[in-house]
Design an enzyme around this catalytic site. Structure first.
Site, PDB file in Angstrom:
ATOM      1  CG  LEU A  25      -2.099   0.927   1.273  1.00 42.94           C
ATOM      2  CD1 LEU A  25      -3.260   0.507   0.183  1.00 42.94           C
ATOM      3  CD2 LEU A  25      -2.674   0.789   2.512  1.00 42.94           C
ATOM      4  CG  ASP A  26       1.497   3.433  -3.544  1.00 42.72           C
ATOM      5  OD1 ASP A  26       2.410   2.723  -3.695  1.00 42.72           O
ATOM      6  OD2 ASP A  26       1.134   4.209  -4.510  1.00 42.72           O
ATOM      7  N   PRO A  27       2.715   4.521   0.592  1.00 43.45           N
ATOM      8  CG  PRO A  27       4.840   5.205   0.992  1.00 43.45           C
ATOM      9  CD  PRO A  27       3.899   4.547  -0.004  1.00 43.45           C
TER      10      PRO A  27
END
Length: 282
Positions: A25-27
């Site tokens: 999951l992207d930051p």
């Protein structure tokens, strides 16, 4: 926070060293991160193959070099309210359901010639990246249109909810939505809602994870969207020992359960028999 940061927190809280996740999951994103503990790490590759659900906000009229909020603005075009309206957008989203070709973000972890694209972009190099094929199972608008003045022009923002095949970059989808409307666009927010059988509504917050809390689900629950076959006592010995079995099934991949426990993952071969990929004896 990165996905690995979240994994490290789970390791520390549960005192378990064997912990992984099923899909980064992207930051900048929020929502569901599927974390695998102990023997469940063996099913990571199968969970990665499952469809994912997302909620995102699209901004029409501006785009960035990363197609999301992390980048800097590289193009803008004032929105015409007469052209960008509810019907236009809803008709477009409906038409995009099905197989679709999307561009790959230059600022992504996909590798070309052994190097990640974001490293190539950071070095100022340019490469030709082929588009990739994906599938959109569902795509709809979930908010009213919001018109705002940004960077001296009128833009339009709205939220979308989508269910997509593995590896789909939602910022690529947001970029293409804008292109088909005749405008630059980018993604301003992203939340993962689901991954296969798991939904953020049933997720546990990081701060609530502990040895005392009921925060883990069984492997069988996690793979319930897969092809599950229950076997009788006569076959269980062969299965847990990883031996070939013959079953009257047509699916190329099956998840075998016995007494409500996952005991094996088997792959069909040409002669109609199934060979073991993974087995669980305990």
């Amino acid at each position: 926070m990165t996905s690995q940061d979240a994994v490290n927190i789970v390791k520390r809280k549960l005192g378990i060293s064997k912990v992984g996740h099923a899909g980064t999951l992207d930051p900048l994103a929020t929502g569901l991160l599927v974390v695998l503990v102990g023997d469940a790490t063996k099913i990571s590759q199968y969970l990665l193959e499952e469809e994912k659900g997302y909620l995102a906000e699209v901004c029409i009229g501006i785009t960035t070099n990363t197609w999301d909020l992390e980048g800097h603005i590289i193009d803008k075009k004032e929105v015409n309210k007469d052209l960008i309206n509810l019907k236009t957008i809803d008709d477009l989203l409906s038409s995009m359901v099905g197989d679709i070709t999307l561009p790959v973000p230059m600022h992504s972890a996909i590798k070309m010639a052994g190097r990640k694209l974001y490293d190539i972009a950071r070095d100022g190099e340019e490469v030709e990246i082929p588009d990739r094929n994906y599938r959109i199972y569902d795509l709809k608008r979930t908010s009213e249109l919001k018109y705002e003045n940004i960077e001296g022009i009128l833009v339009c923002k709205f939220s979308i909810e989508c269910l997509v095949s593995k590896g789909t970059y939602i910022r690529s989808l947001c970029k293409v939505i804008g292109e088909r409307l005749g405008y630059p666009s980018f993604m301003t927010s992203l939340r993962r809602l689901s991954s296969g059988a798991m939904n953020v509504k049933n997720a546990v917050k990081l701060e609530d994870i502990s040895l005392e809390s009921n925060c883990l689900i069984g492997i069988l629950e996690a793979v319930k969207k897969q092809n599950i076959v229950e076997v009788r006592d006569t076959l269980i010995h062969r299965i847990i020992n990883g031996r070939e079995v013959r079953l009257p099934n047509k699916e190329p991949l099956i998840f075998i359960k016995y007494h409500q426990k996952l005991v094996g993952i088997y792959k069909k071969v040409d002669d109609g028999s199934y060979h073991a990929l993974r087995v669980w004896r305990d």
